[in-house]
Design a protein around this motif. Structure first.
Motif, PDB file in Angstrom:
ATOM      1  N   HIS A  72       0.860  -1.175   0.000  1.00 13.46           N
ATOM      2  CA  HIS A  72       0.000   0.000   0.000  1.00 13.46           C
ATOM      3  C   HIS A  72       0.900   1.228   0.000  1.00 13.46           C
ATOM      4  O   HIS A  72       1.902   1.279   0.710  1.00 13.46           O
ATOM      5  CB  HIS A  72      -0.884   0.027   1.239  1.00 13.46           C
ATOM      6  N   ILE A  73       0.525   2.231  -0.799  1.00  9.83           N
ATOM      7  CA  ILE A  73       1.324   3.451  -0.931  1.00  9.83           C
ATOM      8  C   ILE A  73       0.397   4.644  -0.759  1.00  9.83           C
ATOM      9  O   ILE A  73      -0.710   4.660  -1.305  1.00  9.83           O
ATOM     10  CB  ILE A  73       2.005   3.524  -2.316  1.00  9.83           C
ATOM     11  N   ILE A  74       0.875   5.634  -0.014  1.00  8.13           N
ATOM     12  CA  ILE A  74       0.151   6.901   0.084  1.00  8.13           C
ATOM     13  C   ILE A  74       1.092   7.996  -0.387  1.00  8.13           C
ATOM     14  O   ILE A  74       2.246   8.062   0.022  1.00  8.13           O
ATOM     15  CB  ILE A  74      -0.378   7.171   1.513  1.00  8.13           C
ATOM     16  N   GLU A  75       0.599   8.820  -1.312  1.00 12.85           N
ATOM     17  CA  GLU A  75       1.353   9.963  -1.827  1.00 12.85           C
ATOM     18  C   GLU A  75       0.587  11.228  -1.457  1.00 12.85           C
ATOM     19  O   GLU A  75      -0.603  11.332  -1.748  1.00 12.85           O
ATOM     20  CB  GLU A  75       1.488   9.897  -3.350  1.00 12.85           C
ATOM     21  N   ILE A  76       1.279  12.162  -0.830  1.00 13.48           N
ATOM     22  CA  ILE A  76       0.682  13.459  -0.500  1.00 13.48           C
ATOM     23  C   ILE A  76       1.494  14.518  -1.214  1.00 13.48           C
ATOM     24  O   ILE A  76       2.714  14.575  -1.068  1.00 13.48           O
ATOM     25  CB  ILE A  76       0.697  13.732   1.017  1.00 13.48           C
TER      26      ILE A  76
END
Length: 181
Positions: free
Chosen positions: A48-52
């Protein structure tokens, strides 16, 4: 601050969206309501990846965190953005002194710590001749020299471009354009 939350290979449920917004609200103390945070939630295989990404006045703050559980990595991604804001507080405040500030008045009033005002130092400068080529040849050259990016002159457009290797093993292409502000 406003939030634009999208998902790739994941459905952004109401619960997931509210969890993201709850975590991002920690950043509200830095930015005013006109700043918009782009949040991309990605699922790739077992990762899982989160990009902000927070663009404002020609500056971009960006965090990308990968882990096994989307809920667990949200705090880490917000912490990366907070660290960037605090590390570059002095420079960000000076850069945006003229014009409409994207920061909250409380953030602007905070004192800058001694180490925040330290200048960034460039340790090494390098000059090299660039020859016209296409993106595929630039990637090959990048791999041959063992770097994770390569600057080249595009043979077709005669513009300076950059190819780079991404964390997931794919390649990216940067085609700079002049900001028309």
């Amino acid at each position: 601050m406003k939030y634009n939350i999208i998902g790739k290979n994941i459905e952004v449920t109401d619960a997931l969206e509210s969890a993201v917004v709850e975590k991002l609200e920690k950043l509200d103390k830095y930015f005013n309501d006109s700043v918009e945070a782009q949040v991309t939630l990605i699922v790739e295989k077992l990762s899982h990846i989160i990009e902000i990404t927070i663009p404002f006045n020609g500056t971009v703050l960006r965090a990308e965190v990968e882990g096994k559980n989307m809920y667990n990595i949200m705090d880490d991604a917000v912490a990366v953005i907070e660290k960037q804001v605090n590390k570059f507080k002095h420079k960000l405040k000076n850069k945006h002194r003229n014009g409409i500030s994207q920061f909250t008045p409380d953030f602007l009033r905070e004192e800058v710590e001694e180490n925040d005002s330290a200048e960034l130092k460039i340790n090494r400068k390098k000059k090299f001749a660039i020859k016209p080529m296409d993106a595929e040849e630039a990637v090959l050259q990048m791999e041959l020299v063992g770097h994770n990016f390569f600057v080249y002159l595009d043979a077709e457009t005669e513009e300076v471009n950059v190819v780079y290797k991404r964390k997931n093993g794919t390649y990216g292409l940067i085609e700079p354009v002049l900001d028309e502000e």
